[in-house]
Design a protein around this motif. Structure first.
Motif, mmCIF file in Angstrom:
data_model
loop_
_atom_site.group_PDB
_atom_site.id
_atom_site.type_symbol
_atom_site.label_atom_id
_atom_site.label_comp_id
_atom_site.label_asym_id
_atom_site.label_seq_id
_atom_site.Cartn_x
_atom_site.Cartn_y
_atom_site.Cartn_z
ATOM 1 N N UNK A 162 49.318 -24.998 7.949
ATOM 2 C CA UNK A 162 49.946 -25.780 6.897
ATOM 3 C C UNK A 162 51.418 -26.048 7.209
ATOM 4 N N UNK A 163 51.731 -27.321 7.449
ATOM 5 C CA UNK A 163 53.104 -27.781 7.637
ATOM 6 C C UNK A 163 53.355 -28.924 6.666
ATOM 7 N N UNK A 164 54.529 -28.951 6.097
ATOM 8 C CA UNK A 164 54.875 -30.017 5.167
ATOM 9 C C UNK A 164 56.256 -30.536 5.490
ATOM 10 N N UNK A 165 56.297 -31.831 5.709
ATOM 11 C CA UNK A 165 57.565 -32.498 5.983
ATOM 12 C C UNK A 165 57.745 -33.565 4.916
ATOM 13 N N UNK A 166 58.961 -33.801 4.501
ATOM 14 C CA UNK A 166 59.149 -34.788 3.446
ATOM 15 C C UNK A 166 60.560 -35.281 3.338
ATOM 16 N N UNK A 167 60.734 -36.167 2.363
ATOM 17 C CA UNK A 167 62.047 -36.739 2.085
ATOM 18 C C UNK A 167 62.132 -37.027 0.597
ATOM 19 N N UNK A 168 63.356 -36.980 0.062
ATOM 20 C CA UNK A 168 63.605 -37.187 -1.359
ATOM 21 C C UNK A 168 64.321 -38.524 -1.532
ATOM 22 N N UNK A 169 63.759 -39.388 -2.430
ATOM 23 C CA UNK A 169 64.270 -40.757 -2.583
ATOM 24 C C UNK A 169 64.566 -41.079 -4.041
ATOM 25 N N UNK A 170 65.499 -41.974 -4.233
ATOM 26 C CA UNK A 170 65.727 -42.587 -5.537
ATOM 27 C C UNK A 170 64.598 -43.579 -5.798
ATOM 28 N N UNK A 171 63.948 -43.453 -6.954
ATOM 29 C CA UNK A 171 62.784 -44.281 -7.250
ATOM 30 C C UNK A 171 63.127 -45.765 -7.304
ATOM 31 N N UNK A 172 64.328 -46.100 -7.746
ATOM 32 C CA UNK A 172 64.653 -47.504 -7.957
ATOM 33 C C UNK A 172 65.088 -48.214 -6.685
ATOM 34 N N UNK A 173 66.001 -47.610 -5.914
ATOM 35 C CA UNK A 173 66.502 -48.317 -4.740
ATOM 36 C C UNK A 173 65.960 -47.768 -3.421
ATOM 37 N N UNK A 174 65.181 -46.676 -3.474
ATOM 38 C CA UNK A 174 64.568 -46.144 -2.256
ATOM 39 C C UNK A 174 65.496 -45.325 -1.398
ATOM 40 N N UNK A 175 66.767 -45.231 -1.749
ATOM 41 C CA UNK A 175 67.718 -44.481 -0.931
ATOM 42 C C UNK A 175 67.405 -42.985 -0.986
ATOM 43 N N UNK A 176 67.612 -42.305 0.166
ATOM 44 C CA UNK A 176 67.354 -40.872 0.207
ATOM 45 C C UNK A 176 68.439 -40.096 -0.547
ATOM 46 N N UNK A 177 68.018 -38.969 -1.094
ATOM 47 C CA UNK A 177 68.920 -38.126 -1.885
ATOM 48 C C UNK A 177 69.219 -36.853 -1.098
ATOM 49 N N UNK A 178 70.440 -36.676 -0.618
ATOM 50 C CA UNK A 178 70.774 -35.460 0.150
ATOM 51 C C UNK A 178 71.015 -34.270 -0.780
ATOM 52 N N UNK A 179 70.877 -33.091 -0.235
ATOM 53 C CA UNK A 179 71.165 -31.842 -0.939
ATOM 54 C C UNK A 179 70.389 -31.685 -2.255
ATOM 55 N N UNK A 180 69.165 -32.213 -2.287
ATOM 56 C CA UNK A 180 68.309 -31.944 -3.439
ATOM 57 C C UNK A 180 67.840 -30.492 -3.381
ATOM 58 N N UNK A 181 67.798 -29.808 -4.527
ATOM 59 C CA UNK A 181 67.373 -28.417 -4.582
ATOM 60 C C UNK A 181 65.846 -28.360 -4.593
ATOM 61 N N UNK A 182 65.278 -27.643 -3.629
ATOM 62 C CA UNK A 182 63.825 -27.574 -3.476
ATOM 63 C C UNK A 182 63.402 -26.111 -3.537
ATOM 64 N N UNK A 183 62.361 -25.854 -4.328
ATOM 65 C CA UNK A 183 61.916 -24.468 -4.504
ATOM 66 C C UNK A 183 60.398 -24.397 -4.518
ATOM 67 N N UNK A 184 59.863 -23.453 -3.748
ATOM 68 C CA UNK A 184 58.432 -23.149 -3.815
ATOM 69 C C UNK A 184 58.265 -22.097 -4.908
#
Length: 818
Positions: free
Chosen positions: A25-47
């Motif tokens: 199991x490997x998971x790669x991803x990216x976080x985006x603004x829904x409206x303009x598609x721009x990526x969001x840096x330093x989003x807090x991610x927690x399992x």
């Protein structure tokens, strides 16, 4: 063994997953603004389950490795690629160098972390140089400006088998400043995640192309445009077949699809052309408008189309699939068919009207407000319980009748044209249904208290109230001025209604006088079909019957009796005694003889209906619907005789509820009289119905039709019985039709076997008749409605019968709809 590894194994054991599965199991991803598609840096991610925390990097990307490395991972390279990530198993270091095609060095780093996430790059091709244990390798890298991809040779690609396990492995929680948080279930399989986040500031939000979670739906939703839906949220959508995008409209901002299309989809030809081209099946169509209503009680998102929408089953399937593709709905998305054309569309899960409204807890019937004392009462105890006009009554069902009260709450849903709702409408008092009202914690503390009740289209307000505010409201709202009705008892002989008109209310009553006007309507040779052999018995014979039995003196004594006027129990008993006296007193045999002659001694029709027609009903200020009784006389029947039918109709003028209703409206009972409208009966009708000649639910011009199979009642339905309720729009995009029917509910009578009560052709015919009636009464009959034609309301009763000719529509009655 590391703490993270122990937590992973414990979680997998709890979920019943084999530990070996975790290795893949490997998971790669990216976080985006829904409206303009721009990526969001330093989003807090927690399992959540494993307690692991990380952040998206400066490029908005992240990588998660769940479990130990793949047992088959080692190969001749000692590393592999997953999306934009380089993976290796052991603690050996890996050197990275990224160069542009023109030889410029963009990065040079070394890592022992076991994975390396490539940074965001400008659009173009690059060379990635990797060095491991003194061995160098080169790979092509491509970036589209948003994401980076490593081109690994196909013979070296490792494809992991996806697990069929449906149970989530963990939950990924993402937070970013200024955005709504998201929670995403993670399943035990390699995956690439594109996480979209919705900004908390949505003041200038016009639409979304995707609905990522329920918060997004809530942000866009508003109350539905129709007040019949109760507590439901609505979002309007348009599928654009040219750009392949779904547009979820901000329905708080855009009330109409055409309005949104003009601003955001470059459709600038106006609303009329939009309706003609984007709702009809034609070469110019490229937009597919629809509505998405969320019914919270059943947790379903219901796709609905307006009835004018000429959408094929094929295009409906495309629309449905596109909604699934761009939303979180999953199996919560269903379709409600309000037109026969869509009943059998394959591949689109449908919901019946019975399922749809069975899940609803609240139903708004008469939108009004009032003050009163909240009383909880079983319907079985209603007849023996005193209720005043200052009571708001909570009932565990729908009663056949209820006295004048300040408001009504029932635990069963009602029909909009039921007797108690028509009376509530006439009184201007609130009426609602709440399925859980009997044990509702919001109502329980208010029992016995003076409360304020406000019934609104999608909710209701109830709270404690002060006596001062209640008395001020009552003084302003309730009728205060006594009314003496015109009564002429001089006219004798049976009345040919062709010779009467609306001014004859003082001689034959409102029902018969309005029926006389129906006989005069003729539009280009088309007349309104009414029941055969009609005539009226004037007030003269009712008055004569009372005087001959001395009952006129008894009535005067009752009305002057203070105990009769103050004690409801006594009043009920004395009125019942009066009715018995009217029914048992000898009737004028001459009257019976002339009536029998008019009927042709039942030669043509075996039964006739004797219908109440008073001067205290069908008035501009007083409906009187359901207050009085009608009876039938049948050929060679011992009990259903002409004599009994006439006397029982006369007696019903003194029904307890009728007396109470007239008292509330300050109508002088001495000025009331009973006439009788007579016409052939419908003992075996195919359908019966009620129509209101204005749209009760929104501003679109049209009629509301409630129609039921055979003799099943519309105004007093049995619990659990639904009828066909139709919004008949007074326009059509089809040049061959004048009306567009849209079904709101369907009859669930088993004998119909899912069929409609009336055909589309019959609905068109009924619409034509009722439009003729509305135009005639609006233009020719005096009325107090200070309104335009569309808002002018008539209450029209009709039958569909095949006794005389196959499936003929009859108009039985017309009265003002107050």
């Amino acid at each position: 063994m590391s703490l993270n590894r122990i937590l992973s194994l414990l979680l997998l054991v709890c979920l019943g997953l084999p530990p070996s599965l975790s290795a893949q199991i490997y998971m790669s991803g990216s976080v985006h603004d829904l409206l303009d598609g721009q990526k969001i840096p330093q989003a807090k991610i927690r399992l959540q389950a494993q307690g692991l925390s990380l952040e998206s990097n400066a490029s908005g990307d992240f990588f998660i490795q769940l479990g130990q490395a793949n047992p088959q991972f080692p190969n001749e390279l000692g590393f592999r690629f997953f999306h934009n990530t380089v993976l290796w198993e052991d603690a050996a270091s890996l050197s990275f160098r990224l160069v542009s095609l023109d030889g410029r060095s963009l990065l040079s780093e070394q890592s022992q972390a076991g994975y390396y996430l490539l940074p965001k790059l400008e659009q173009g091709l690059y060379i990635l140089q990797l060095e491991r244990e003194a061995k160098q390798h080169a790979f092509k890298v491509y970036s589209d400006g948003l994401q980076t991809f490593i081109a690994e040779p196909k013979d070296r690609q490792v494809h992991y088998q996806k697990s069929p396990q449906k149970l989530p492995l963990d939950t990924l929680r993402i937070e970013a400043e200024g955005y709504y948080p998201r929670a995403i279930p993670l399943y035990p399989q390699d995956t690439v995640l594109r996480v979209q986040m919705l900004k908390g500031d949505f003041d200038n939000l016009h639409f979304l192309n995707e609905l990522i979670d329920p918060i997004a739906y809530e942000v866009l939703s508003s109350s539905p445009s129709r007040s019949n839906l109760g507590s439901v949220k609505a979002v309007k959508v348009i599928y654009n077949s040219e750009d392949g995008l779904m547009y979820y409209m901000n329905t708080k901002t855009y009330q109409y699809h055409s309005q949104f299309a003009a601003i955001h989809l470059d459709f600038r030809q106006g609303n009329a052309i939009f309706n003609q081209t984007q709702y009809r099946d034609n070469p110019q169509r490229y937009l597919y408008p629809a509505n998405l209503n969320y019914f919270e009680k059943i947790d379903k998102y219901v796709l609905q189309l307006v009835a004018i929408n000429e959408m094929s089953c094929e295009n409906l399937k495309i629309l449905y699939d596109k909604l699934l593709e761009t939303s979180f709905f999953g199996d919560k998305l269903v379709f409600f068919s309000n037109k026969i054309d869509w009943d059998d569309c394959m591949g689109v899960p449908q919901i019946s009207s019975e399922e749809l409204y069975q899940g609803q807890n609240y139903q708004a019937l008469n939108l009004a407000q009032n003050y009163g004392y909240l009383n909880k009462l079983s319907v079985s105890d209603l007849a023996n319980t005193y209720l005043s006009r200052r009571d708001i009554v909570l009932l565990d069902g729908i009663p056949n009748e209820v006295s004048v009260v300040a408001g009504i709450i029932t635990t069963d849903f009602q029909t909009p044209l039921s007797h108690i709702n028509v009376l509530s409408h006439s009184r201007g008092t609130p009426n609602m249904a709440l399925r859980d009202a009997w044990d509702n914690p919001k109502l329980e503390p208010l029992l016995g208290e003076l409360v304020y009740l406000n019934v609104q289209s999608d909710s209701f307000v109830i709270r404690k109230a002060s006596l001062a505010e209640a008395e001020a409201f009552w003084a302003q709202k309730e009728p205060q001025t006594p009314t003496i009705l015109a009564k002429n008892t001089q006219l004798s002989g049976l009345v040919d209604l062709n010779q009467a008109n609306h001014t004859w209310v003082d001689r034959i009553g409102g029902k018969a006088a309005n029926f006389a006007e129906l006989l005069k309507i003729n539009d280009a040779g088309l007349s309104v079909p009414v029941p055969e052999k009609s005539f009226a018995i004037p007030f003269h014979y009712y008055e004569q019957h009372l005087k001959q039995a001395g009952l006129d003196i008894y009535i005067e004594q009752l009305l002057n009796d203070p105990v009769f006027n103050s004690d409801q129990g006594v009043r009920r008993e004395m009125l019942a005694s009066l009715r018995d006296s009217i029914r048992n007193a000898p009737i004028d045999p001459i009257l019976v003889g002339v009536v029998r002659n008019w009927l042709g001694d039942f030669a043509q029709f075996p039964a006739f209906r004797f219908r109440s027609s008073t001067n205290a009903e069908d008035l501009d200020f007083f409906s009187g619907a359901g207050l009085y009784d009608s009876y039938s006389a049948k050929k060679d029947h011992d009990k259903k005789t002409i004599e009994n039918a006439i006397r029982k109709v006369w007696a019903s003028l003194w029904n307890w509820r009728a007396f109470d209703e007239r008292s509330y409206f300050k109508i002088d009972h001495r000025s009331c009289a009973m006439g009788i409208l007579v016409h052939r009966s419908f003992p075996d009708e195919d359908a019966n119905g009620v129509l209101v000649s204005r749209n009760l639910y929104n501003e679109n011009p049209g009629f509301i039709i409630n129609v039921q199979y055979q003799e099943y009642s519309i105004v007093l339905p049995e619990p659990g019985i639904l009828h066909d309720q139709i919004m008949l729009f007074a326009w059509s995009l089809n040049p061959e039709q004048n009306f567009t029917p849209e079904y709101l509910t369907f009859s669930n009578i088993p004998a119909l076997n899912g069929a409609r009560v009336m055909s589309d052709a019959e609905l068109q015919e009924l619409g034509d008749y009722c439009m003729m009636i509305k135009e005639y009464f609006y233009s020719n009959i005096p009325h107090s409605c200070n309104c335009g034609f569309n808002e002018f309301g008539l209450d029209i009763e009709f039958k569909v019968d095949s006794d005389v000719s196959p499936r003929k529509i009859y108009i039985k009655q017309v009265r003002p709809y107050l």
